[in-house]
Design a protein around this motif. Sequence first.
Motif, PDB file in Angstrom:
ATOM      1  N   GLY A  67       5.956   7.471  -0.853  1.00 24.80           N
ATOM      2  CA  GLY A  67       6.176   8.854  -0.449  1.00 24.80           C
ATOM      3  C   GLY A  67       6.976   8.724   0.723  1.00 24.80           C
ATOM      4  O   GLY A  67       6.466   8.032   1.866  1.00 24.80           O
ATOM      5  N   ILE A  68       8.025   9.443   0.953  1.00 26.36           N
ATOM      6  CA  ILE A  68       8.960   9.556   2.050  1.00 26.36           C
ATOM      7  C   ILE A  68       8.874  11.079   2.800  1.00 26.36           C
ATOM      8  O   ILE A  68       9.146  11.982   2.130  1.00 26.36           O
ATOM      9  CB  ILE A  68      10.251   9.187   1.776  1.00 26.36           C
ATOM     10  N   GLU A  76       0.775  11.258   8.627  1.00 27.49           N
ATOM     11  CA  GLU A  76      -0.628  11.120   9.117  1.00 27.49           C
ATOM     12  C   GLU A  76      -1.516  11.511   8.550  1.00 27.49           C
ATOM     13  O   GLU A  76      -2.624  11.210   8.015  1.00 27.49           O
ATOM     14  CB  GLU A  76      -0.698  10.923  10.662  1.00 27.49           C
ATOM     15  N   VAL A  77      -1.349  12.924   8.218  1.00 28.02           N
ATOM     16  CA  VAL A  77      -2.201  13.751   7.235  1.00 28.02           C
ATOM     17  C   VAL A  77      -2.434  13.287   6.008  1.00 28.02           C
ATOM     18  O   VAL A  77      -3.487  13.302   5.436  1.00 28.02           O
ATOM     19  CB  VAL A  77      -1.959  15.353   7.607  1.00 28.02           C
ATOM     20  N   ALA A  78      -1.260  13.095   5.586  1.00 22.45           N
ATOM     21  CA  ALA A  78      -1.427  12.581   4.117  1.00 22.45           C
ATOM     22  C   ALA A  78      -2.014  11.201   3.993  1.00 22.45           C
ATOM     23  O   ALA A  78      -2.924  10.861   2.906  1.00 22.45           O
ATOM     24  CB  ALA A  78       0.209  12.388   3.632  1.00 22.45           C
ATOM     25  N   ARG A  79      -1.842  10.318   4.849  1.00 23.97           N
ATOM     26  CA  ARG A  79      -2.355   8.981   4.920  1.00 23.97           C
ATOM     27  C   ARG A  79      -4.044   9.267   4.811  1.00 23.97           C
ATOM     28  O   ARG A  79      -4.786   8.656   4.239  1.00 23.97           O
ATOM     29  CB  ARG A  79      -2.060   7.962   6.096  1.00 23.97           C
ATOM     30  N   ASN A  89      -3.199   3.851  -4.644  1.00 20.36           N
ATOM     31  CA  ASN A  89      -1.958   3.599  -5.381  1.00 20.36           C
ATOM     32  C   ASN A  89      -0.840   4.317  -4.571  1.00 20.36           C
ATOM     33  O   ASN A  89       0.233   4.370  -5.037  1.00 20.36           O
ATOM     34  CB  ASN A  89      -1.992   3.577  -6.782  1.00 20.36           C
ATOM     35  N   VAL A  90      -0.958   4.815  -3.408  1.00 15.01           N
ATOM     36  CA  VAL A  90       0.308   5.512  -2.813  1.00 15.01           C
ATOM     37  C   VAL A  90       0.245   5.242  -1.293  1.00 15.01           C
ATOM     38  O   VAL A  90      -0.645   4.814  -0.692  1.00 15.01           O
ATOM     39  CB  VAL A  90      -0.359   7.080  -2.672  1.00 15.01           C
ATOM     40  N   THR A  91       1.598   4.827  -0.922  1.00 12.58           N
ATOM     41  CA  THR A  91       2.079   4.489   0.383  1.00 12.58           C
ATOM     42  C   THR A  91       3.021   5.469   0.892  1.00 12.58           C
ATOM     43  O   THR A  91       3.636   6.211   0.041  1.00 12.58           O
ATOM     44  CB  THR A  91       2.689   2.964   0.451  1.00 12.58           C
TER      45      THR A  91
END
Length: 270
Positions: A67-68, A76-79, A89-91
């Motif tokens: 994800g970009i 940071e919320v997404a992480r 499986n998401v970076t």
Amino acid sequence: MTYLFGHSQTETDRLLRQAKMFGPYTRRLFEEAGISSGMKVLDVGSGAGDVAFIVADIVGRNGTVVGIDSNAEILEVARQRAETAGITNVTFRLGDLASVPLDQSFDAVVGRCVLFFVQDRPTVLRRLVESVRPGGVIAFQEPGNATLPASALPSSPLLDQIWQWIMELYRKTGMDLYAGLRLFSLFKQANLPDPHMHLDAAVGGGPDWPGYEYIAALVRTILPRLVQHGIATAAEVDIDHLADRLRNEVVSSNGVLTTWSFITAWARKE
């Protein structure tokens, strides 16, 4: 990108509401497009991560999602959400779509409500298509706006007023009211086949439908700009009671309403 809605906590909350309302439509798009287990997928304009999480569930443990987004705070919320949910499986990567380094090994590139804010869409989309292998999927979901306005039956004067505020702000800030419909020509400019397309809007009524809060959440996000551009005053909007006012108006007439719409398009790279 010029992100009209800003990067506040209010906007993050709005995106989470949007994910709940439109997640099923987005998932249907990806499944129709052929995204499946084991794929490596690029999600652009990831925001709080909701689209990436949908894709991560589809591609499974053997797949990966990158994800970009250009907003470090919301990434940071997404992480944190991924860590809390145990999604491994998401970076997420910080970067601008026009310049962030991309390899050319993706099986698909996807995005929701991102090209709407891109200034040079043809160039950016061509760049994204280059990151996808031949036979890979390109799938986007963008605002329908002028194509299908929010509406109610019986008519809702408050919903009509809200829609007028939103459209006037978009016009004054130079936003493209036909961004969703332009997906067809954008795909063609990127040397893609004619895309498969459809249009979605959430529909509901009754006291418990979450659409009232969803609609009010967008108005809350753009309220400072509505005031700045002289479109409405804070008193006119009465944002803390807007969702309840809309709910009461619709429920009192046993009515039903639609949210604004989204247009989806997908194609396979030849």
